[in-house]
Design an enzyme around this catalytic site. Structure first.
Site, PDB file in Angstrom:
ATOM      1  N   GLU A  33      28.696  24.938  40.086  1.00 46.44           N
ATOM      2  CA  GLU A  33      27.378  25.571  40.311  1.00 46.44           C
ATOM      3  C   GLU A  33      26.364  25.328  39.192  1.00 46.44           C
ATOM      4  OE1 GLU A  33      28.044  29.696  41.243  1.00 46.44           O
ATOM      5  OE2 GLU A  33      29.269  29.228  42.991  1.00 46.44           O
TER       6      GLU A  33
ATOM      7  N   GLU B  65      35.747  26.110  49.509  1.00 45.21           N
ATOM      8  CA  GLU B  65      35.792  27.580  49.502  1.00 45.21           C
ATOM      9  C   GLU B  65      35.386  28.121  50.868  1.00 45.21           C
ATOM     10  OE1 GLU B  65      33.677  29.277  46.163  1.00 45.21           O
ATOM     11  OE2 GLU B  65      34.342  27.703  44.808  1.00 45.21           O
TER      12      GLU B  65
HETATM   13  C1  XIL Z   1      34.681  34.628  43.380  1.00 49.02           C
HETATM   14  C2  XIL Z   1      35.976  35.291  43.734  1.00 49.02           C
HETATM   15  O1  XIL Z   1      36.233  35.141  45.100  1.00 49.02           O
HETATM   16  C3  XIL Z   1      35.916  36.745  43.377  1.00 49.02           C
HETATM   17  O2  XIL Z   1      37.180  37.354  43.593  1.00 49.02           O
HETATM   18  C4  XIL Z   1      35.476  36.904  41.945  1.00 49.02           C
HETATM   19  O3  XIL Z   1      35.302  38.234  41.640  1.00 49.02           O
HETATM   20  C5  XIL Z   1      34.191  36.152  41.671  1.00 49.02           C
HETATM   21  O4  XIL Z   1      34.360  34.817  42.030  1.00 49.02           O
HETATM   22  N1  XIL Z   1      31.780  30.520  44.084  1.00 49.02           N
HETATM   23  C6  XIL Z   1      32.879  30.164  43.375  1.00 49.02           C
HETATM   24  C7  XIL Z   1      34.035  31.067  43.296  1.00 49.02           C
HETATM   25  O5  XIL Z   1      32.959  29.029  42.875  1.00 49.02           O
HETATM   26  O6  XIL Z   1      34.724  30.958  42.092  1.00 49.02           O
HETATM   27  C8  XIL Z   1      33.639  32.497  43.544  1.00 49.02           C
HETATM   28  O7  XIL Z   1      34.813  33.263  43.606  1.00 49.02           O
HETATM   29  C9  XIL Z   1      32.820  32.622  44.789  1.00 49.02           C
HETATM   30  C10 XIL Z   1      31.582  31.808  44.694  1.00 49.02           C
END
Ligand code: XIL
Length: 449
Positions: A255, A362
């Site tokens: 990101e 994701e």
């Molecule tokens: C999120 C997790 O799902 C949560 O459990 C945590 O509290 C915060 O991070 N983008 C990403 C992930 O790259 O690492 C994130 O994951 C969600 C958004």
């Protein structure tokens, strides 16, 4: 009484007689209450319904809904007029529980509602929904994100049966692994990695550098910029080497591109190291392990052209500087109603055209982005299934040289990060809270049959 009075009286009697006889004509019969007593010939989209015939009924009115409060109706079955006491209810969704009630009609008179009967249509034809996901996919890994605090024996059993790649949902982020300078804590990450190694599951590392998991001591780093850079180099190399031979691939930077304007996101890494920080991080990861695959990972890339163009320009920059990058991760946090398949396909092509690996890293599909439902309705469940199916189909169709893995962001709805993230309820994953399959799971299977 004179003759005029007499005639008047006759008129009054006549009028009364006509009134009484008319109102007798209009009298509505009392209608008995029908009872639904048989549901038969069940298929994946229809069933035959029988109820007791009611004396005097001219027709019946039928409701077929997906909720017991009768607010969500099957298409064409809200107060549907039926002439007889039997009907074939058609055009239904597979594997869905329906609630049915009927009442008799005579003119404007209606009987009370019948009993509420229920029937669940059969699961979609030709597909066993408990087929393990990984068993139907041979050209890419099927992955899932897991947190150690939500990793019961049941989770592990499902994982081993269905998935061949694991991502730590939180345990491999900087604030967990380096709580203080020079102090590393791999205990939780090791737990997941050991589980994976024991069970022959590939590990995708996530994520070395991410603005949202930077510990506060790094955010407020006391040393000089040069010291900051050395600290980041040491962090990346120590972590990558710790997992060498066990972790197959890493999201090196996560990101880094801003949501607006196609520019780098402002972060402590950009501030302290300048725009070349991405190149440096990838370079250090490569120096630490020549075998691992290196990814850049971000959200909205499956629809945001400006953002993806910026990622592509970063990659071109890497190439001219001779810095290695193996692939790009599209997070694919999407909704049941968008982005469209065409958009996702188009964006994916921009990466596969560059001969890079593409990771759908994701995946989750929101069904309540606008907060307009308070439980998972059958319609949204079905729409979500179609979206999962679409995404898996798109991934399955990319050129094989770009295939890597499709990772779902968590196991079951009550463990998803989405409700907390968007501030209201949602059901974004492929399993119900009790670990049973949702339709989305069948959608995944149908996409690769
Ligand atoms: C999120 C997790 O799902 C949560 O459990 C945590 O509290 C915060 O991070 N983008 C990403 C992930 O790259 O690492 C994130 O994951 C969600 C958004």
């Amino acid at each position: 009484m004179n003759s005029k009075q007499m005639i008047n009286r006759i008129y009054i009697f006549l009028a009364l007689f006509i009134f009484i006889s008319c109102s007798e004509d209009n009298e509505q019969p009392v209608l008995g209450t029908p009872e639904i007593y048989k549901i038969s010939e069940l298929s994946h989209q229809s069933f035959l319904l029988d109820w007791t015939a009611i004396v005097n009924a001219q027709s019946y009115e039928l409701d077929v809904a997906t909720d017991e409060d009768f607010t969500q109706f099957a298409e064409g079955y809200q107060q549907a007029k039926v002439a007889s006491d039997q009907v074939l209810v058609e055009g239904l969704m597979a594997g869905t529980k329906y609630y049915i009630r009927v009442k008799a009609l005579y003119g404007s008179t209606t009987s009370p509602y019948s009993n509420i009967a229920t029937s669940t249509t059969l699961a979609a034809e030709g597909m066993e929904s408990d087929t393990p996901l990984k068993s139907v996919v041979s050209t890419f890994n099927v992955g899932m994100a897991i947190r150690t605090d939500k990793f019961s024996a049941e989770h592990q059993q499902i994982f081993v049966r269905e998935y061949d790649q694991i991502t730590a949902e939180y345990e491999m982020k900087m604030d967990v692994m380096m709580p203080a300078e020079g102090q590393f804590d791999f205990s939780r990450a090791d737990e997941l990695v050991d589980f994976a190694v024991e069970n022959g599951i590939e590990v995708h590392g996530h994520a070395l550098i991410w603005h949202a998991s930077t510990p506060s001591w790094v955010e407020n780093y006391a040393g000089t910029d040069a010291e900051f850079e050395l600290m980041v180099e040491d962090y990346i190399k120590t972590v990558v080497q710790h997992f060498s031979g066990k972790v197959h691939s890493w999201d090196v930077v996560n990101e880094a591109v801003d949501d607006q304007g196609g520019v780098l996101r402002n972060s402590v890494f950009l501030e302290r190291m300048g725009p070349d920080y991405l190149k440096k991080c990838f370079q250090w990861a490569r120096e630490a392990d020549s075998q691992i695959l290196l990814f850049y990972n971000d959200y909205n890339l499956c629809w945001d052209e400006t953002k993806l163009n910026k990622v592509i320009s970063i990659i071109n920059d890497f190439e001219s500087a001779g810095v290695d990058i193996d692939g790009v991760g599209f997070q694919v946090h999407i909704s049941y109603n968008g982005p469209s398949a065409a958009t996702i396909r188009q964006q994916a092509k921009k990466i596969t055209d560059l001969d890079l690996l593409l990771h759908f890293s994701e995946l989750d599909v929101k069904v309540n982005p606008d907060n307009d439902i308070d439980r998972l309705t059958a319609e949204r469940d079905e729409a979500q299934k179609q979206k999962y199916k679409e995404v898996v189909q798109i991934y399955n169709e990319i050129p094989s040289a770009s295939k890597f893995a499709l990772t779902v962001w968590g196991l079951k709805d009550d463990e998803s990060w989405i409700p907390a993230h968007q501030g209201h309820a949602d059901w974004a994953l492929m399993y119900h809270d009790d670990f049973s399959f949702k339709k989305a799971h069948t959608g995944f299977l149908e996409a690769v049959q």
